[in-house]
Design a protein around this motif. Structure first.
Motif, mmCIF file in Angstrom:
data_model
loop_
_atom_site.group_PDB
_atom_site.id
_atom_site.type_symbol
_atom_site.label_atom_id
_atom_site.label_comp_id
_atom_site.label_asym_id
_atom_site.label_seq_id
_atom_site.Cartn_x
_atom_site.Cartn_y
_atom_site.Cartn_z
ATOM 1 N N GLY A 127 30.607 45.005 30.958
ATOM 2 C CA GLY A 127 31.320 44.342 29.857
ATOM 3 C C GLY A 127 31.412 42.832 29.996
ATOM 4 N N GLY A 128 30.875 42.255 31.039
ATOM 5 C CA GLY A 128 30.967 40.806 31.241
ATOM 6 C C GLY A 128 31.308 40.480 32.689
ATOM 7 N N ARG A 129 32.050 39.404 32.883
ATOM 8 C CA ARG A 129 32.422 38.998 34.240
ATOM 9 C C ARG A 129 33.849 39.412 34.536
ATOM 10 N NH1 ARG A 129 30.044 34.151 32.281
ATOM 11 N NH2 ARG A 129 27.967 33.853 33.144
ATOM 12 N N ARG A 130 34.059 39.888 35.755
ATOM 13 C CA ARG A 130 35.414 40.220 36.209
ATOM 14 C C ARG A 130 35.769 39.220 37.306
ATOM 15 N NH1 ARG A 130 36.142 46.208 36.529
ATOM 16 N NH2 ARG A 130 36.229 45.861 34.305
ATOM 17 N N PHE A 131 36.830 38.438 37.086
ATOM 18 C CA PHE A 131 37.212 37.390 38.020
ATOM 19 C C PHE A 131 38.283 37.860 38.993
ATOM 20 C CE2 PHE A 131 35.749 35.045 34.245
ATOM 21 C CZ PHE A 131 34.732 34.310 34.828
ATOM 22 N N SER A 132 38.180 37.391 40.219
ATOM 23 C CA SER A 132 39.242 37.592 41.209
ATOM 24 C C SER A 132 39.335 36.307 42.027
ATOM 25 C CB SER A 132 38.956 38.809 42.096
ATOM 26 O OG SER A 132 37.814 38.576 42.884
ATOM 27 N N GLY B 226 43.526 39.789 42.243
ATOM 28 C CA GLY B 226 43.172 39.476 40.864
ATOM 29 C C GLY B 226 43.900 38.268 40.324
ATOM 30 N N GLU B 227 45.025 37.911 40.929
ATOM 31 C CA GLU B 227 45.815 36.756 40.503
ATOM 32 C C GLU B 227 46.010 35.807 41.680
ATOM 33 O OE1 GLU B 227 46.815 36.337 37.345
ATOM 34 O OE2 GLU B 227 45.902 38.253 36.795
ATOM 35 N N VAL B 228 46.127 34.505 41.396
ATOM 36 C CA VAL B 228 46.256 33.485 42.445
ATOM 37 C C VAL B 228 47.506 33.678 43.313
ATOM 38 C CG1 VAL B 228 46.507 31.011 42.897
ATOM 39 C CG2 VAL B 228 44.868 31.800 41.208
ATOM 40 N N PRO B 229 48.720 33.857 42.729
ATOM 41 C CA PRO B 229 49.916 34.002 43.574
ATOM 42 C C PRO B 229 49.838 35.218 44.509
ATOM 43 C CG PRO B 229 50.560 33.607 41.298
ATOM 44 C CD PRO B 229 49.081 33.833 41.308
ATOM 45 N N GLU B 230 49.239 36.277 44.025
ATOM 46 C CA GLU B 230 49.092 37.486 44.844
ATOM 47 C C GLU B 230 48.105 37.247 45.987
ATOM 48 O OE1 GLU B 230 49.894 41.496 45.883
ATOM 49 O OE2 GLU B 230 50.937 40.022 44.663
ATOM 50 N N ALA B 231 47.033 36.506 45.716
ATOM 51 C CA ALA B 231 46.058 36.173 46.761
ATOM 52 C C ALA B 231 46.713 35.302 47.831
ATOM 53 C CB ALA B 231 44.854 35.455 46.166
#
Length: 179
Positions: free
Chosen positions: A27-32, A54-59
């Motif tokens: 379906g396209g690009r999946r960002f992490s 998947g999200e910056v604060p969680e990383a």
């Protein structure tokens, strides 16, 4: 080597790098996101970790958790390290040299973050090869892990050793034997 309890230390966290990565799917690009984080108390304890989410604060949170699991104690002579050390991690090579008092931290971005978090005030460093922040951070941690204090080496050899670095205060204020 015994594990250091991170809950007993007043740790400050510092984000070295945040990287957005893309996975191409139907379906396209999946960002992490991946985050390299350094934690330290500014008094000889430091750790580095990598968090991915998947999200910056969680990383960043995962990176901090990982860094707290890998804290190490650094032997210091005054405000610098006890001896020169060279090490390699991946394609990154690093050189750390002790410096006299007042020199400051002469280091690039990733190396500077680790050394300042550890509480090292005077040091010279040089990075060779790859400057990838993940590998440079790990190479710096590896180099700090290879440091040995004069007391530790003396105990291992069964002799009394003293580390002297020009421009640094003499270790201890003991009076030398007049024999």
């Amino acid at each position: 080597m015994a594990r250091i309890d991170a809950s007993k230390l007043a740790l400050e966290e510092r984000v070295v790098q945040i990287n957005r990565v893309a996975k191409v799917v139907k379906g396209g690009r999946r960002f992490s996101f991946s985050a390299v984080v350094v934690v330290g108390d500014g008094a000889g304890h430091v750790g580095a970790g990598l968090g991915k989410a998947g999200e910056v604060p969680e990383a960043i949170r995962k990176g901090v958790e990982d860094a707290k699991k890998h804290i190490l104690r650094i032997p210091m002579v005054g405000t610098t390290i006890p001896h020169e050390v060279r090490t390699q991690f991946g394609a990154s090579k690093i050189l750390l040299k002790p410096a006299s008092q007042g020199t400051g931290v002469i280091a690039g971005g990733s190396v500077r973050a680790v050394l300042e978090a550890a509480g090292i005030r005077d040091i010279l460093s040089k990075t060779y090869g790859s400057t990838n922040p993940v590998n440079v951070t790990q190479a710096t941690i590896q180099a700090l892990r290879e440091l040995h204090s004069a007391e530790e080496l003396g105990a291992r050899r069964g002799v009394r050793l003293v580390s002297r670095i020009s421009g640094q205060p003499a270790p201890g204020t003991e009076v030398a034997d007049a024999r």
